[in-house]
Design an enzyme around this catalytic site. Structure first.
Site, short mmCIF file in Angstrom:
data_model
loop_
_atom_site.label_atom_id
_atom_site.label_comp_id
_atom_site.label_asym_id
_atom_site.label_seq_id
_atom_site.Cartn_x
_atom_site.Cartn_y
_atom_site.Cartn_z
N CYS A 266 0.66 -1.07 -0.12
CA CYS A 266 -0.07 0.17 -0.09
C CYS A 266 0.98 1.21 0.03
O CYS A 266 0.64 2.07 -0.80
CB CYS A 266 -0.90 -0.11 1.28
SG CYS A 266 -0.18 0.01 2.88
N HIS A 314 -2.58 0.86 7.01
CA HIS A 314 -2.88 1.12 5.55
C HIS A 314 -3.24 2.63 5.13
O HIS A 314 -3.35 3.28 5.64
CB HIS A 314 -4.24 0.39 5.30
CG HIS A 314 -4.64 0.00 3.90
ND1 HIS A 314 -3.85 -0.89 3.07
CD2 HIS A 314 -5.54 0.48 3.02
CE1 HIS A 314 -4.35 -1.14 1.72
NE2 HIS A 314 -5.26 -0.31 1.62
N HIS A 326 -5.85 1.90 -4.05
CA HIS A 326 -4.92 1.14 -3.14
C HIS A 326 -4.32 -0.11 -3.86
O HIS A 326 -5.18 -0.65 -4.41
CB HIS A 326 -5.40 1.25 -1.82
CG HIS A 326 -6.62 0.42 -1.79
ND1 HIS A 326 -6.96 -0.34 -0.66
CD2 HIS A 326 -7.64 0.08 -2.68
CE1 HIS A 326 -8.06 -1.05 -0.68
NE2 HIS A 326 -8.34 -1.03 -2.09
#
Length: 352
Positions: A266, A314, A326
């Site tokens: 990510c 994240h 993402h």
């Protein structure tokens, strides 16, 4: 339909299209009650989904720790190399200074090493002696300066050596952290994969539906709060470039610790997207949260980064209209999803 309402609907439609969820003309899609996973007696497939999701979350947290340890290891290594160069240069300087001091000592020896008063008494030409005495004073000062610089250079070398030792110890500590995080990542991913691999093909398909349904419901609830009501920010030139880079990676696999070009985690995706836009940012989601400027949600604009979960494990890039891009987790590919499909911790701006 007014522009504000249209923006919210577009955001929801975008999330629907990406997640494969149903349209707005009705209630949210409710998957039929799935059978319990055959390999997990007493557990529903939804419970299995949450267990797998939790394992991947833990792997994501460990990935952030791994990436930070890698960055710290590189920084320490670079500092050790720089110190080694300083030590080598200092040693060369000491050699030069010792040679200079030796030359001064030899010159004094050749002059007999007599004190100025004795030389004056023995000199037949006082004027000539005074000129020589002046040169002698200059030479003595130069010798004293040389010895002073020699002592300082030796002290610097001692400090460089201490610093190098400290950096080396930190380097080794970061390598241990890196290996520990790597083992944790692999353990969590293996556990999640083992759970998923025990499912039949039909159950795996239902598992994906449940995952999409959970994201859809989260996005819908987020939009219903009016979170996007005042979000009207326009992307900067750099923000557009970052978004273009990130969206061009859609379809590439999530690979933990990867920064492209074939796969990303990510924060690897977001950091490389902004690097492509001409702006270097921290490598990990936690450092991106800590070091980049935080902005209110209502001021969010395309290119901004959305940090998720309480532990900031994240990160995604906002692309506008309530959507983000993402790299989700192992086993998934870079994709677009609803910006509110996970719990938002903060929004940060790389080009503040």
């Amino acid at each position: 339909m007014n522009r504000r309402r249209g923006g919210m609907t577009l955001g929801l439609l975008c999330a629907m299209a990406v997640l494969g969820a149903p349209g707005l003309a009705g209630t949210a899609y409710a998957a039929p009650e799935p059978p319990a996973a055959r390999t997990a007696p007493g557990k529903s497939l939804e419970q299995v989904r949450k267990e797998i999701e939790d394992l991947y979350r833990q792997a994501g947290t460990a990935t952030d720790a791994y990436n930070q340890a890698v960055a710290d290891t590189k920084r320490q290594s670079d500092q050790i190399v720089a110190l080694a160069k300083q030590i080598a240069a200092g040693q060369d300087r000491i050699t030069v200074l010792k040679n200079r001091a030796g030359a001064a000592a030899r010159a004094q020896y050749r002059s007999g090493g007599l004190p100025p008063a004795a030389q004056l008494a023995m000199s037949e030409d006082p004027t000539r002696f005074l000129d020589g005495a002046d040169r002698l004073r200059q030479g003595e000062k130069a010798t004293a300066d040389t010895l002073s610089e020699l002592n300082k250079t030796q002290a610097d070398l001692e400090q460089y050596s201490k610093d190098a030792t400290a950096h080396w110890q930190e380097l080794e500590a970061n390598r241990v952290k890196q290996e520990t995080a790597k083992n944790e990542i692999e353990k969590k991913i293996k556990a999640a994969e083992e759970l998923e691999n025990k499912l039949e093909a039909e159950e795996k398909a239902r598992l994906l539906q449940l995952e999409q349904e959970a994201q859809y419901q989260a996005q819908k609830a987020w939009l219903n709060t009016g979170a996007l009501k005042d979000v009207k920010g326009a992307a900067t030139d750099a923000g557009r470039k970052a978004v273009q880079y990130a969206t061009a990676q859609i379809g590439k696999p999530y690979v933990w610790g990867a920064e492209g070009p074939d796969g990303f985690d990510c924060s690897g995706l977001t950091s490389q997207a902004w690097l492509a836009a001409g702006k270097g940012i921290p490598r990990t989601s936690q450092e991106q949260l800590r070091l980049l400027k935080k902005v209110p949600l209502k001021e969010m604009r395309p290119g901004d980064l959305i940090i998720y979960f309480d532990d900031a494990s994240h990160v995604a890039m906002y692309v506008g209209d309530g959507a983000m891009v993402h790299a989700p987790r192992p086993g998934r590919k870079v994709t677009m999803a609803g910006a509110g499909s996970m719990p938002i911790k903060a929004v940060v701006r790389p080009d503040a």
